[in-house]
Design a protein around this motif. Structure first.
Motif, PDB file in Angstrom:
ATOM      1  N   GLY A  79     -40.085  -2.356  34.579  1.00 45.30           N
ATOM      2  CA  GLY A  79     -38.730  -2.810  34.887  1.00 45.30           C
ATOM      3  C   GLY A  79     -37.988  -1.876  35.823  1.00 45.30           C
ATOM      4  N   PHE A  80     -38.636  -0.757  36.188  1.00 46.22           N
ATOM      5  CA  PHE A  80     -37.997   0.247  37.042  1.00 46.22           C
ATOM      6  C   PHE A  80     -38.654   0.350  38.416  1.00 46.22           C
ATOM      7  CE2 PHE A  80     -36.376   1.246  32.965  1.00 46.22           C
ATOM      8  CZ  PHE A  80     -35.219   1.985  33.128  1.00 46.22           C
ATOM      9  N   TYR A  81     -39.670  -0.433  38.671  1.00 46.57           N
ATOM     10  CA  TYR A  81     -40.358  -0.367  39.959  1.00 46.57           C
ATOM     11  C   TYR A  81     -39.454  -0.921  41.067  1.00 46.57           C
ATOM     12  CZ  TYR A  81     -44.007  -0.905  43.482  1.00 46.57           C
ATOM     13  OH  TYR A  81     -44.755  -0.816  44.626  1.00 46.57           O
ATOM     14  N   LYS A  82     -39.405  -0.210  42.178  1.00 50.22           N
ATOM     15  CA  LYS A  82     -38.544  -0.610  43.290  1.00 50.22           C
ATOM     16  C   LYS A  82     -39.312  -1.534  44.229  1.00 50.22           C
ATOM     17  CE  LYS A  82     -35.215   2.041  41.828  1.00 50.22           C
ATOM     18  NZ  LYS A  82     -34.047   1.433  41.155  1.00 50.22           N
ATOM     19  N   THR A 127     -51.452   3.796  40.605  1.00 53.10           N
ATOM     20  CA  THR A 127     -51.645   4.361  41.940  1.00 53.10           C
ATOM     21  C   THR A 127     -53.090   4.819  42.122  1.00 53.10           C
ATOM     22  OG1 THR A 127     -49.341   5.096  41.967  1.00 53.10           O
ATOM     23  CG2 THR A 127     -50.815   6.064  43.588  1.00 53.10           C
ATOM     24  N   ALA A 128     -53.635   5.493  41.106  1.00 51.49           N
ATOM     25  CA  ALA A 128     -55.036   5.915  41.152  1.00 51.49           C
ATOM     26  C   ALA A 128     -55.959   4.702  41.185  1.00 51.49           C
ATOM     27  CB  ALA A 128     -55.361   6.795  39.947  1.00 51.49           C
ATOM     28  N   PHE A 129     -55.616   3.679  40.410  1.00 57.44           N
ATOM     29  CA  PHE A 129     -56.426   2.462  40.405  1.00 57.44           C
ATOM     30  C   PHE A 129     -56.460   1.830  41.789  1.00 57.44           C
ATOM     31  CE2 PHE A 129     -56.478  -2.189  40.165  1.00 57.44           C
ATOM     32  CZ  PHE A 129     -57.736  -2.392  39.599  1.00 57.44           C
ATOM     33  N   LYS A 130     -55.299   1.713  42.420  1.00 54.53           N
ATOM     34  CA  LYS A 130     -55.220   1.099  43.742  1.00 54.53           C
ATOM     35  C   LYS A 130     -55.998   1.920  44.774  1.00 54.53           C
ATOM     36  CE  LYS A 130     -51.192  -0.553  45.120  1.00 54.53           C
ATOM     37  NZ  LYS A 130     -51.398  -1.994  45.322  1.00 54.53           N
ATOM     38  N   ALA A 131     -56.062   3.245  44.548  1.00 53.96           N
ATOM     39  CA  ALA A 131     -56.779   4.132  45.473  1.00 53.96           C
ATOM     40  C   ALA A 131     -58.286   4.147  45.212  1.00 53.96           C
ATOM     41  CB  ALA A 131     -56.218   5.538  45.372  1.00 53.96           C
ATOM     42  N   GLY A 132     -58.723   3.432  44.182  1.00 50.15           N
ATOM     43  CA  GLY A 132     -60.149   3.345  43.906  1.00 50.15           C
ATOM     44  C   GLY A 132     -60.698   4.367  42.928  1.00 50.15           C
ATOM     45  N   ASP A 133     -59.806   5.139  42.278  1.00 45.52           N
ATOM     46  CA  ASP A 133     -60.264   6.160  41.334  1.00 45.52           C
ATOM     47  C   ASP A 133     -60.462   5.515  39.958  1.00 45.52           C
ATOM     48  OD1 ASP A 133     -60.932   8.460  40.046  1.00 45.52           O
ATOM     49  OD2 ASP A 133     -59.001   9.474  40.324  1.00 45.52           O
ATOM     50  N   ILE A 134     -61.423   4.646  39.882  1.00 46.91           N
ATOM     51  CA  ILE A 134     -61.625   3.815  38.698  1.00 46.91           C
ATOM     52  C   ILE A 134     -62.051   4.632  37.485  1.00 46.91           C
ATOM     53  CG2 ILE A 134     -62.876   1.830  37.767  1.00 46.91           C
ATOM     54  CD1 ILE A 134     -60.876   1.243  40.091  1.00 46.91           C
ATOM     55  N   ASP A 135     -62.912   5.612  37.684  1.00 46.52           N
ATOM     56  CA  ASP A 135     -63.415   6.398  36.555  1.00 46.52           C
ATOM     57  C   ASP A 135     -62.288   7.116  35.818  1.00 46.52           C
ATOM     58  OD1 ASP A 135     -65.982   5.562  37.004  1.00 46.52           O
ATOM     59  OD2 ASP A 135     -66.603   7.373  38.081  1.00 46.52           O
ATOM     60  N   SER A 136     -61.336   7.700  36.563  1.00 43.97           N
ATOM     61  CA  SER A 136     -60.247   8.418  35.899  1.00 43.97           C
ATOM     62  C   SER A 136     -59.346   7.452  35.136  1.00 43.97           C
ATOM     63  CB  SER A 136     -59.428   9.222  36.916  1.00 43.97           C
ATOM     64  OG  SER A 136     -58.608   8.375  37.705  1.00 43.97           O
ATOM     65  N   THR A 159     -47.106  -4.915  37.373  1.00 46.61           N
ATOM     66  CA  THR A 159     -47.594  -6.035  38.178  1.00 46.61           C
ATOM     67  C   THR A 159     -46.959  -6.115  39.557  1.00 46.61           C
ATOM     68  OG1 THR A 159     -45.975  -7.470  37.045  1.00 46.61           O
ATOM     69  CG2 THR A 159     -48.242  -7.477  36.207  1.00 46.61           C
ATOM     70  N   ALA A 160     -45.706  -5.676  39.684  1.00 47.00           N
ATOM     71  CA  ALA A 160     -45.036  -5.762  40.986  1.00 47.00           C
ATOM     72  C   ALA A 160     -45.675  -4.855  42.018  1.00 47.00           C
ATOM     73  CB  ALA A 160     -43.552  -5.431  40.838  1.00 47.00           C
ATOM     74  N   ALA A 161     -46.410  -3.859  41.571  1.00 50.37           N
ATOM     75  CA  ALA A 161     -47.086  -2.935  42.494  1.00 50.37           C
ATOM     76  C   ALA A 161     -48.493  -3.391  42.851  1.00 50.37           C
ATOM     77  CB  ALA A 161     -47.147  -1.540  41.878  1.00 50.37           C
ATOM     78  N   PRO A 211     -41.576   6.341  34.493  1.00 47.79           N
ATOM     79  CA  PRO A 211     -42.154   5.038  34.817  1.00 47.79           C
ATOM     80  C   PRO A 211     -43.313   5.084  35.835  1.00 47.79           C
ATOM     81  CG  PRO A 211     -40.216   5.387  36.167  1.00 47.79           C
ATOM     82  CD  PRO A 211     -40.386   6.641  35.335  1.00 47.79           C
ATOM     83  N   GLU A 212     -43.670   6.265  36.350  1.00 49.20           N
ATOM     84  CA  GLU A 212     -44.649   6.300  37.440  1.00 49.20           C
ATOM     85  C   GLU A 212     -46.090   6.182  36.962  1.00 49.20           C
ATOM     86  OE1 GLU A 212     -42.219   8.605  37.191  1.00 49.20           O
ATOM     87  OE2 GLU A 212     -40.920   8.081  38.879  1.00 49.20           O
ATOM     88  N   GLY A 213     -46.412   6.754  35.795  1.00 45.62           N
ATOM     89  CA  GLY A 213     -47.768   6.683  35.280  1.00 45.62           C
ATOM     90  C   GLY A 213     -48.756   7.616  35.940  1.00 45.62           C
TER      91      GLY A 213
END
Length: 247
Positions: free
Chosen positions: A177-180, A105-114, A139-141, A74-76
């Motif tokens: 559905g598995f995000y804490k 996680t990469a998206f939130k860190a700004g690694d948009i190209d990857s 969405t919860a993240a 579920p981490e992606g």
């Protein structure tokens, strides 16, 4: 309206998560698969290692139920090569639909190209093999602003690289559905998040997954415009009951 044609019956627990043996977990998965066949749900969503079983059972029953699976769940956060390899194996095993967890996680860190690169390459692999692709954004993240921007990113990649006839086969999906979450906050689909997704993903379809627990909630999601609902309690919801689990 046949609500069953909106329901993706879902079983995604590992044996460890379910607190059972591997053999018992396979039997649970078979129960969900056979139930989906009997109830004529749209799809059975199962872990990658269960795809061959699901494909075999649906084929044997001459069923129209589709077989879906999750990729990088579920981490992606797996490398793109691993995402593509897992997706190809699922295709080879008989999956009809591929639900990728985006690297949020990469998206939130700004690694948009990857992130753009993985959306393009993973979507291309699915469409080339005549599969439906869904992008789980978790969405919860994300903040509301991040939900909007990630939906727009996915939409723009698809609209820029693929023909219009493919749009209906690339979904944006809310949750694993598995995000804490902290403090008991919802970890699945919520009405505000789904509204943001619908507004910013169009013309791509949206799937609400996790947190839809009753028939009325399912109808509300459908009335908003979602095309699919992922739930581990599809039968209960279809018959007017409520979910037995959090997913």
């Amino acid at each position: 309206m046949d609500i069953k044609q909106y329901l993706d019956s879902t079983y995604l627990k590992t044996a460890a998560q379910a607190g059972v043996t591997e053999e018992e977990n396979i039997e649970t998965a078979k129960h969900y698969i056979n139930e989906a066949i009997a109830e004529k749900f749209k799809l059975i969503m199962i872990r990658p290692e269960m795809v061959r079983i699901a494909s075999s059972l649906t084929d044997a029953a001459d069923s129209l139920v589709l077989v879906g699976t999750v990729i990088d769940f579920p981490e992606g956060s797996a490398p793109l090569f691993d995402k593509l390899k897992e997706a190809q194996q699922a295709i080879d095993d008989g999956a009809d639909e591929l639900d990728y967890v985006i690297n949020y996680t990469a998206f939130k860190a700004g690694d948009i190209d990857s992130v753009k690169k993985q959306v393009y390459e993973c979507t291309a692999l699915g469409l080339k093999n005549n599969k439906t692709v869904k992008w789980i954004i978790e969405t919860a993240a994300l903040t509301d602003s991040e939900i909007v921007r990630l939906c727009v990113l996915i939409k723009n990649v698809v609209l820029s690289h693929f023909e219009e006839r493919y749009y209906e086969r690339v979904f944006v999906k809310s949750s694993t559905g598995f995000y804490k979450t902290e403090g008991g906050a919802p970890n699945g689909a919520t009405v505000p998040a789904i509204k943001l997704m619908l507004e910013n993903s169009f013309p791509l379809p949206v799937k609400a997954s996790g947190g839809v627990r009753t028939y009325d909630e399912a109808i509300e999601m459908i009335s908003l415009g979602v095309k699919r609902i992922g739930t581990s309690s599809a039968k209960a919801i279809a018959y007017g009951g409520s979910a037995e689990s959090s997913y």
